[in-house]
Design a protein around this motif. Structure first.
Motif, PDB file in Angstrom:
ATOM      1  N   GLY A   7     -32.878 -75.620 -30.828  1.00 59.65           N
ATOM      2  CA  GLY A   7     -33.238 -76.569 -29.772  1.00 59.65           C
ATOM      3  C   GLY A   7     -34.453 -76.083 -29.001  1.00 59.65           C
ATOM      4  O   GLY A   7     -34.590 -76.340 -27.801  1.00 59.65           O
ATOM      5  N   SER A  34     -33.557 -80.038 -35.030  1.00 61.43           N
ATOM      6  CA  SER A  34     -32.647 -80.688 -35.978  1.00 61.43           C
ATOM      7  C   SER A  34     -33.364 -80.960 -37.303  1.00 61.43           C
ATOM      8  O   SER A  34     -34.593 -81.004 -37.358  1.00 61.43           O
ATOM      9  CB  SER A  34     -32.131 -81.999 -35.392  1.00 61.43           C
ATOM     10  OG  SER A  34     -33.205 -82.890 -35.185  1.00 61.43           O
ATOM     11  N   SER A  37     -35.777 -83.829 -37.077  1.00 61.98           N
ATOM     12  CA  SER A  37     -36.657 -83.816 -35.902  1.00 61.98           C
ATOM     13  C   SER A  37     -38.085 -84.248 -36.226  1.00 61.98           C
ATOM     14  O   SER A  37     -38.661 -83.813 -37.223  1.00 61.98           O
ATOM     15  CB  SER A  37     -36.695 -82.405 -35.312  1.00 61.98           C
ATOM     16  OG  SER A  37     -37.645 -82.358 -34.268  1.00 61.98           O
ATOM     17  N   THR A  81     -29.015 -76.732 -27.007  1.00 61.39           N
ATOM     18  CA  THR A  81     -28.737 -78.048 -27.576  1.00 61.39           C
ATOM     19  C   THR A  81     -27.686 -78.778 -26.742  1.00 61.39           C
ATOM     20  O   THR A  81     -26.959 -78.166 -25.961  1.00 61.39           O
ATOM     21  CB  THR A  81     -28.214 -77.883 -29.024  1.00 61.39           C
ATOM     22  OG1 THR A  81     -27.313 -76.767 -29.070  1.00 61.39           O
ATOM     23  CG2 THR A  81     -29.345 -77.631 -29.993  1.00 61.39           C
ATOM     24  N   ASP A  82     -27.598 -80.076 -26.967  1.00 63.43           N
ATOM     25  CA  ASP A  82     -26.595 -80.901 -26.289  1.00 63.43           C
ATOM     26  C   ASP A  82     -25.177 -80.394 -26.595  1.00 63.43           C
ATOM     27  O   ASP A  82     -24.942 -79.765 -27.625  1.00 63.43           O
ATOM     28  CB  ASP A  82     -26.775 -82.345 -26.797  1.00 63.43           C
ATOM     29  CG  ASP A  82     -25.877 -83.304 -26.066  1.00 63.43           C
ATOM     30  OD1 ASP A  82     -26.144 -83.557 -24.887  1.00 63.43           O
ATOM     31  OD2 ASP A  82     -24.883 -83.775 -26.670  1.00 63.43           O
ATOM     32  N   VAL A  85     -23.701 -80.968 -30.009  1.00 63.88           N
ATOM     33  CA  VAL A  85     -24.323 -80.162 -31.063  1.00 63.88           C
ATOM     34  C   VAL A  85     -23.852 -78.715 -30.954  1.00 63.88           C
ATOM     35  O   VAL A  85     -23.432 -78.099 -31.942  1.00 63.88           O
ATOM     36  CB  VAL A  85     -25.870 -80.257 -30.959  1.00 63.88           C
ATOM     37  CG1 VAL A  85     -26.544 -79.374 -31.992  1.00 63.88           C
ATOM     38  CG2 VAL A  85     -26.324 -81.710 -31.094  1.00 63.88           C
ATOM     39  N   SER A  86     -23.878 -78.166 -29.744  1.00 62.50           N
ATOM     40  CA  SER A  86     -23.471 -76.765 -29.547  1.00 62.50           C
ATOM     41  C   SER A  86     -22.029 -76.520 -29.960  1.00 62.50           C
ATOM     42  O   SER A  86     -21.712 -75.491 -30.555  1.00 62.50           O
ATOM     43  CB  SER A  86     -23.603 -76.381 -28.072  1.00 62.50           C
ATOM     44  OG  SER A  86     -24.938 -76.190 -27.712  1.00 62.50           O
ATOM     45  N   SER A 104     -25.233 -75.021 -23.307  1.00 62.14           N
ATOM     46  CA  SER A 104     -24.558 -76.288 -22.998  1.00 62.14           C
ATOM     47  C   SER A 104     -23.224 -76.031 -22.325  1.00 62.14           C
ATOM     48  O   SER A 104     -22.789 -74.895 -22.163  1.00 62.14           O
ATOM     49  CB  SER A 104     -24.329 -77.086 -24.290  1.00 62.14           C
ATOM     50  OG  SER A 104     -23.087 -76.728 -24.883  1.00 62.14           O
TER      51      SER A 104
END
Ligand SMILES: NC(=O)C1=CN([C@@H]2O[C@H](COP(=O)(O)OP(=O)(O)OC[C@H]3O[C@@H](n4cnc5c(N)ncnc54)[C@H](OP(=O)(O)O)[C@@H]3O)[C@@H](O)[C@H]2O)C=CC1
Ligand SMILES: CC(=O)N[C@@H](CCC(=O)OP(=O)(O)O)C(=O)O
Length: 335
Positions: A7, A34, A37, A81-82, A85-86, A104
């Motif tokens: 990220g 990602s 991305s 990361t969000d 995602v984490s 996160s």
């Protein structure tokens, strides 16, 4: 130690990459985004020209080859990361034997049911919630230094908890909930485009009343109920929190001042007494500034941080320092 940053094109990831690149004992072994991305293949410095020459490093997709590269080369993996995602990535890197620093909120809360209530998903790895160590550096340094998975503290909670834990630990809080009014700059919402963070839309407005995910985070690690209301302000960086505390009857200003002395020697905390902190005083700085004033049994505490430094990347670096048994502030003072 070798650090992979997942990220890295986001606001906290880029901030962390710049701190790691300048750190005397840390080396970046990969910057990842990602697989789909639009930024893959670009140099991080092309997205953030202020980091030209420091971060002329490519953003790589988190592909099978990337996992192999990380397995072979990284000691520490930072997840910028969000939460969704984490939550999925952390166990993969933990299974490789890496130390994981998750920026996160995916592993901060103890109760899996709080993820259903406050995050909107059922936590897929509740066993790791028991093993994750909360990364509030000034308060849990010994446990952080031993942990495999560090759930770096949230931005608003970092300001609130450093402001309130001295009072709670000294037994000065009455039974009343503490009221926290917080204002954040727009980088707190991340780099991706969204209507509520559009330049022309942002003014000053509250959001997340009663149900923001930082409410349980603050009350869990404070051990006291809070009413927390964040606001989005029309500035880029920084968080300022004005916190209303009802003290137990008879608590004196001297007792309050003495309670804050627990943080007097913390290198990244600046106790300002009656001088009120400001956003200007902390932007691009690694500190928490804390000021307070008392009238009778009412106390108003004001705390300020840079959300991307002490609220995210700075504290993540502090945790990496602690895990490495270096001084927590190494590479942070004078950034
Ligand atoms: N901003 C802040 O002030 C703070 C943020 N945090 C937390 O840190 C985390 C990151 O926040 P922030 O930097 O603001 O977020 P951003 O939205 O700015 O960045 C997110 C990053 O994650 C990448 N990414 C998205 N999906 C994946 C994926 N599946 N695999 C690998 N990389 C992916 C994005 O790149 P791409 O989409 O191109 O792949 C981008 O690099 C969040 O959990 C946030 O809550 C914590 C404290 C403060
Ligand atoms: C202004 C803004 O939107 N701020 C974010 C909080 C920052 C953040 O990323 O939250 P964590 O510290 O939990 O990771 C929010 O309220 O969701």
């Amino acid at each position: 130690m070798n650090v992979a940053i997942i990220g890295a094109s986001g606001y906290s990831g880029a901030e962390l990459a710049s701190l790691v690149a300048k750190h005397p004992h840390l080396t970046i072994v990969g910057l990842f985004v990602s697989e789909g991305s639009q930024d893959q293949g670009k140099l991080l410095s092309s997205l953030y020209p202020e980091h030209a020459s420091l971060l002329d490093l490519p953003l790589q997709p988190l592909s099978d080859a990337a996992y192999k590269h990380i397995a072979a080369n990284a000691d520490y993996v930072c997840l910028c990361t969000d939460h969704h995602v984490s939550v999925e990535l952390a166990p993969k890197f933990l299974d490789m034997g890496k130390k994981v620093f998750d920026l996160s909120g995916g592993y901060r809360l103890h109760a899996a049911s709080d993820y259903d209530t406050y995050y909107g998903f059922s936590h897929p790895y509740p066993d790791w919630l028991d093993k994750a160590q909360y990364g509030l550096a000034e308060w849990y340094s010994d446990d952080i230094s031993q942990a495999e998975l560090i759930a770096v503290a949230g931005c608003y909670p970092t300001a609130a908890l450093n402001a309130l834990k001295p009072l709670q630990n000294a037994g000065l809080l009455s039974d009343q909930p503490v009221i926290i009014n917080a204002v954040s700059g727009v980088t707190g919402a991340g780099r991706k485009a969204a209507i509520n963070t559009h330049f022309c839309e942002v003014s000053l407005a509250p959001y997340g009343l009663f149900n923001h995910r930082h409410t349980p985070e603050i009350s869990q690690y404070l051990g006291h109920p809070v009413l927390f209301t964040p606001h989005l302000g029309n500035f880029a960086r920084g968080i300022l929190e004005t916190i209303y505390v009802t003290l137990k009857p008879g608590v004196t200003p001297e007792q309050v001042d003495a309670a804050y002395q627990v943080l007097a020697n913390a290198p990244l905390i600046r106790l300002k007494g009656k001088v009120m902190p400001s956003i200007k005083g902390v932007v691009n700085q690694p500190y928490v500034d804390i000021g307070w004033q008392q009238q009778g049994n009412q106390l108003i505490v004001v705390a300020a941080i840079d959300n991307l430094l002490k609220g995210a990347a700075g504290q993540a670096l502090q945790c990496m320092n602690l895990v490495s048994h270096w001084p927590g502030e190494l590479g942070l003072k004078g950034v």
